[in-house]
Design a protein around this motif. Sequence first.
Motif, PDB file in Angstrom:
ATOM      1  N   ILE A  68      21.921 -20.853 -23.842  1.00 43.26           N
ATOM      2  CA  ILE A  68      21.532 -21.449 -22.561  1.00 43.26           C
ATOM      3  C   ILE A  68      20.338 -22.337 -22.845  1.00 43.26           C
ATOM      4  CG2 ILE A  68      20.771 -21.013 -20.205  1.00 43.26           C
ATOM      5  CD1 ILE A  68      22.055 -18.241 -20.410  1.00 43.26           C
ATOM      6  N   ASP A  69      20.537 -23.637 -22.782  1.00 41.79           N
ATOM      7  CA  ASP A  69      19.532 -24.576 -23.283  1.00 41.79           C
ATOM      8  C   ASP A  69      18.389 -24.863 -22.321  1.00 41.79           C
ATOM      9  OD1 ASP A  69      20.471 -25.128 -25.881  1.00 41.79           O
ATOM     10  OD2 ASP A  69      22.064 -26.390 -25.068  1.00 41.79           O
ATOM     11  N   GLU A  70      18.528 -24.564 -21.031  1.00 45.22           N
ATOM     12  CA  GLU A  70      17.476 -24.966 -20.093  1.00 45.22           C
ATOM     13  C   GLU A  70      16.151 -24.281 -20.430  1.00 45.22           C
ATOM     14  OE1 GLU A  70      15.972 -22.917 -17.869  1.00 45.22           O
ATOM     15  OE2 GLU A  70      17.304 -21.208 -17.715  1.00 45.22           O
ATOM     16  N   GLN A  71      15.047 -24.973 -20.093  1.00 36.62           N
ATOM     17  CA  GLN A  71      13.710 -24.509 -20.451  1.00 36.62           C
ATOM     18  C   GLN A  71      12.899 -24.055 -19.235  1.00 36.62           C
ATOM     19  OE1 GLN A  71      12.506 -24.321 -23.773  1.00 36.62           O
ATOM     20  NE2 GLN A  71      14.718 -24.606 -24.081  1.00 36.62           N
ATOM     21  N   ASP A  72      13.581 -23.841 -18.108  1.00 36.28           N
ATOM     22  CA  ASP A  72      12.877 -23.414 -16.899  1.00 36.28           C
ATOM     23  C   ASP A  72      12.739 -21.905 -16.788  1.00 36.28           C
ATOM     24  OD1 ASP A  72      12.558 -26.043 -16.036  1.00 36.28           O
ATOM     25  OD2 ASP A  72      14.498 -26.052 -15.018  1.00 36.28           O
ATOM     26  N   SER A  73      13.295 -21.180 -17.737  1.00 37.95           N
ATOM     27  CA  SER A  73      13.185 -19.724 -17.731  1.00 37.95           C
ATOM     28  C   SER A  73      13.003 -19.230 -19.156  1.00 37.95           C
ATOM     29  CB  SER A  73      14.432 -19.081 -17.108  1.00 37.95           C
ATOM     30  OG  SER A  73      15.593 -19.374 -17.868  1.00 37.95           O
ATOM     31  N   THR A  74      12.467 -18.025 -19.285  1.00 38.71           N
ATOM     32  CA  THR A  74      12.317 -17.414 -20.604  1.00 38.71           C
ATOM     33  C   THR A  74      13.651 -16.823 -21.040  1.00 38.71           C
ATOM     34  OG1 THR A  74      11.740 -15.263 -19.669  1.00 38.71           O
ATOM     35  CG2 THR A  74       9.927 -16.828 -20.063  1.00 38.71           C
ATOM     36  N   ASP A  75      13.730 -16.443 -22.305  1.00 38.50           N
ATOM     37  CA  ASP A  75      14.949 -15.796 -22.789  1.00 38.50           C
ATOM     38  C   ASP A  75      15.167 -14.458 -22.085  1.00 38.50           C
ATOM     39  OD1 ASP A  75      15.720 -17.796 -24.705  1.00 38.50           O
ATOM     40  OD2 ASP A  75      14.083 -17.108 -25.967  1.00 38.50           O
ATOM     41  N   PHE A  76      14.084 -13.753 -21.770  1.00 38.55           N
ATOM     42  CA  PHE A  76      14.200 -12.517 -21.008  1.00 38.55           C
ATOM     43  C   PHE A  76      14.796 -12.802 -19.626  1.00 38.55           C
ATOM     44  CE2 PHE A  76      11.726  -8.960 -18.712  1.00 38.55           C
ATOM     45  CZ  PHE A  76      12.737  -8.037 -18.923  1.00 38.55           C
TER      46      PHE A  76
ATOM     47  N   ALA B 152       4.868 -13.398 -19.192  1.00 37.17           N
ATOM     48  CA  ALA B 152       6.114 -14.040 -18.793  1.00 37.17           C
ATOM     49  C   ALA B 152       7.187 -13.000 -18.476  1.00 37.17           C
ATOM     50  CB  ALA B 152       6.591 -14.976 -19.895  1.00 37.17           C
ATOM     51  N   ALA B 153       7.189 -11.889 -19.210  1.00 33.96           N
ATOM     52  CA  ALA B 153       8.156 -10.827 -18.935  1.00 33.96           C
ATOM     53  C   ALA B 153       7.906 -10.199 -17.571  1.00 33.96           C
ATOM     54  CB  ALA B 153       8.099  -9.767 -20.038  1.00 33.96           C
ATOM     55  N   MET B 154       6.630 -10.008 -17.222  1.00 34.19           N
ATOM     56  CA  MET B 154       6.321  -9.471 -15.890  1.00 34.19           C
ATOM     57  C   MET B 154       6.802 -10.430 -14.799  1.00 34.19           C
ATOM     58  SD  MET B 154       4.938  -6.772 -17.019  1.00 34.19           S
ATOM     59  CE  MET B 154       5.409  -6.850 -18.740  1.00 34.19           C
ATOM     60  N   SER B 155       6.598 -11.724 -15.021  1.00 37.12           N
ATOM     61  CA  SER B 155       7.054 -12.722 -14.065  1.00 37.12           C
ATOM     62  C   SER B 155       8.571 -12.687 -13.917  1.00 37.12           C
ATOM     63  CB  SER B 155       6.593 -14.115 -14.508  1.00 37.12           C
ATOM     64  OG  SER B 155       7.094 -15.113 -13.638  1.00 37.12           O
ATOM     65  N   ALA B 156       9.275 -12.499 -15.027  1.00 39.37           N
ATOM     66  CA  ALA B 156      10.739 -12.447 -14.978  1.00 39.37           C
ATOM     67  C   ALA B 156      11.223 -11.255 -14.164  1.00 39.37           C
ATOM     68  CB  ALA B 156      11.306 -12.398 -16.393  1.00 39.37           C
ATOM     69  N   LEU B 157      10.527 -10.129 -14.254  1.00 37.84           N
ATOM     70  CA  LEU B 157      10.905  -8.981 -13.426  1.00 37.84           C
ATOM     71  C   LEU B 157      10.857  -9.346 -11.947  1.00 37.84           C
ATOM     72  CD1 LEU B 157       9.100  -5.882 -15.016  1.00 37.84           C
ATOM     73  CD2 LEU B 157      11.517  -6.490 -15.177  1.00 37.84           C
ATOM     74  N   VAL B 158       9.808 -10.070 -11.558  1.00 41.16           N
ATOM     75  CA  VAL B 158       9.646 -10.434 -10.156  1.00 41.16           C
ATOM     76  C   VAL B 158      10.721 -11.424  -9.716  1.00 41.16           C
ATOM     77  CG1 VAL B 158       8.077 -11.536  -8.504  1.00 41.16           C
ATOM     78  CG2 VAL B 158       7.177  -9.972 -10.230  1.00 41.16           C
ATOM     79  N   ARG B 159      11.145 -12.297 -10.608  1.00 38.84           N
ATOM     80  CA  ARG B 159      12.127 -13.320 -10.261  1.00 38.84           C
ATOM     81  C   ARG B 159      13.545 -12.766 -10.209  1.00 38.84           C
ATOM     82  NH1 ARG B 159      11.002 -18.667 -13.791  1.00 38.84           N
ATOM     83  NH2 ARG B 159      12.634 -19.438 -12.388  1.00 38.84           N
TER      84      ARG B 159
ATOM     85  N   PHE C 228       0.443 -11.923 -25.777  1.00 41.89           N
ATOM     86  CA  PHE C 228       0.149 -11.557 -24.405  1.00 41.89           C
ATOM     87  C   PHE C 228       0.789 -12.524 -23.417  1.00 41.89           C
ATOM     88  CE2 PHE C 228      -2.815 -11.017 -20.739  1.00 41.89           C
ATOM     89  CZ  PHE C 228      -2.462  -9.700 -20.476  1.00 41.89           C
ATOM     90  N   ASP C 229       0.898 -13.821 -23.791  1.00 40.10           N
ATOM     91  CA  ASP C 229       1.541 -14.761 -22.866  1.00 40.10           C
ATOM     92  C   ASP C 229       3.015 -14.413 -22.673  1.00 40.10           C
ATOM     93  OD1 ASP C 229       2.127 -15.534 -25.492  1.00 40.10           O
ATOM     94  OD2 ASP C 229       2.156 -17.684 -25.016  1.00 40.10           O
ATOM     95  N   HIS C 230       3.659 -13.917 -23.732  1.00 40.45           N
ATOM     96  CA  HIS C 230       5.049 -13.484 -23.596  1.00 40.45           C
ATOM     97  C   HIS C 230       5.149 -12.248 -22.707  1.00 40.45           C
ATOM     98  CE1 HIS C 230       6.567 -15.623 -27.514  1.00 40.45           C
ATOM     99  NE2 HIS C 230       6.242 -16.454 -26.547  1.00 40.45           N
ATOM    100  N   ALA C 231       4.176 -11.348 -22.831  1.00 38.80           N
ATOM    101  CA  ALA C 231       4.171 -10.164 -21.975  1.00 38.80           C
ATOM    102  C   ALA C 231       4.009 -10.559 -20.509  1.00 38.80           C
ATOM    103  CB  ALA C 231       3.061  -9.206 -22.399  1.00 38.80           C
TER     104      ALA C 231
ATOM    105  N   GLY D 284       6.954  -0.120 -23.002  1.00 39.06           N
ATOM    106  CA  GLY D 284       5.828  -0.580 -23.800  1.00 39.06           C
ATOM    107  C   GLY D 284       5.291   0.512 -24.694  1.00 39.06           C
ATOM    108  N   ALA D 285       4.222   0.200 -25.411  1.00 37.55           N
ATOM    109  CA  ALA D 285       3.651   1.159 -26.357  1.00 37.55           C
ATOM    110  C   ALA D 285       2.998   2.336 -25.648  1.00 37.55           C
ATOM    111  CB  ALA D 285       2.623   0.454 -27.245  1.00 37.55           C
ATOM    112  N   GLU D 286       2.437   2.088 -24.458  1.00 43.03           N
ATOM    113  CA  GLU D 286       1.709   3.138 -23.747  1.00 43.03           C
ATOM    114  C   GLU D 286       2.270   3.449 -22.366  1.00 43.03           C
ATOM    115  OE1 GLU D 286      -0.629   4.884 -25.096  1.00 43.03           O
ATOM    116  OE2 GLU D 286      -0.841   3.694 -26.928  1.00 43.03           O
ATOM    117  N   GLU D 287       3.085   2.530 -21.826  1.00 44.38           N
ATOM    118  CA  GLU D 287       3.556   2.738 -20.468  1.00 44.38           C
ATOM    119  C   GLU D 287       4.949   2.160 -20.277  1.00 44.38           C
ATOM    120  OE1 GLU D 287       0.170   0.752 -20.295  1.00 44.38           O
ATOM    121  OE2 GLU D 287       1.510  -0.520 -21.427  1.00 44.38           O
ATOM    122  N   VAL D 288       5.540   2.505 -19.141  1.00 44.82           N
ATOM    123  CA  VAL D 288       6.756   1.859 -18.679  1.00 44.82           C
ATOM    124  C   VAL D 288       6.388   1.045 -17.443  1.00 44.82           C
ATOM    125  CG1 VAL D 288       8.349   3.532 -19.648  1.00 44.82           C
ATOM    126  CG2 VAL D 288       7.447   3.902 -17.350  1.00 44.82           C
TER     127      VAL D 288
END
Length: 235
Positions: A78-86, A113-120, A108-111, A130-134
């Motif tokens: 999926i070539d579009e760049q408006d979303s992360t791979d996650f 971005a992952a939180m943002s993807a959950l919201v979207r 940390f920027d990837h982390a 994660g290492a310490e939490e879910v």
Amino acid sequence: MMTPLVQTPEAITLLGGGGFAPPDLQLALSLAPVLVAADGGADAALAAGHLPRAVIGDFDSVSPATLAAIPPDRLHRIDEQDSTDFGKCLRSVAAPFLIAVGFTGARFDHALAAMSALVRHPWQSCVILGAEEVIFLAPPRLSLPLAAGTRVSLFPMGPVRGESRGLRWPIDGIDFAPAGRIGTSNEATGPVELTVEGPMLVLLPRDLLVPALAALSAGRRAAAPDGPASAARGG
């Protein structure tokens, strides 16, 4: 609504390339046996001895050797760049629940971005291991069978209001916002009931992965307008 690239009655482990402890992947696969790699997560999958059911992303991180080793019908570029791979994975799969591994460790920027993807993608029952939490996005109503003293952190990803039962510091009447009041390091006094309006992340100790998955899935099913099938397909 597009047809999912991967649709399965079994749960899915989403594997990213952000670094993870090998036992984390084994734990996730024991609960969610269908492995889907997000771009460079395919390299990590093969290195751990697993052939992913699918690889989804823009393929800017996965190695040519890995692409050559995976059957072409499992590769979904999926070539579009408006979303992360996650994010591309979250919108492209349908399963009872998802466990995401390898999305919080390397950068940390990837982390973030992952939180943002959950919201979207609020229809997905996805827990990041994660290492310490879910970490997961709270459904409108959430029931957590927690023991007294359990750490419960709440982080708003936008304006949020809610009500709680079973928290040492109740959230009733509080206007939460990323640049305002947040709810980190709260504590359960016993089983917790949350009602939220707005995008609120829940962070629990990682040994609560299984009850977090059960509570999140129940909350998503209850919130879906047409029942479980609607929750799984995202509409």
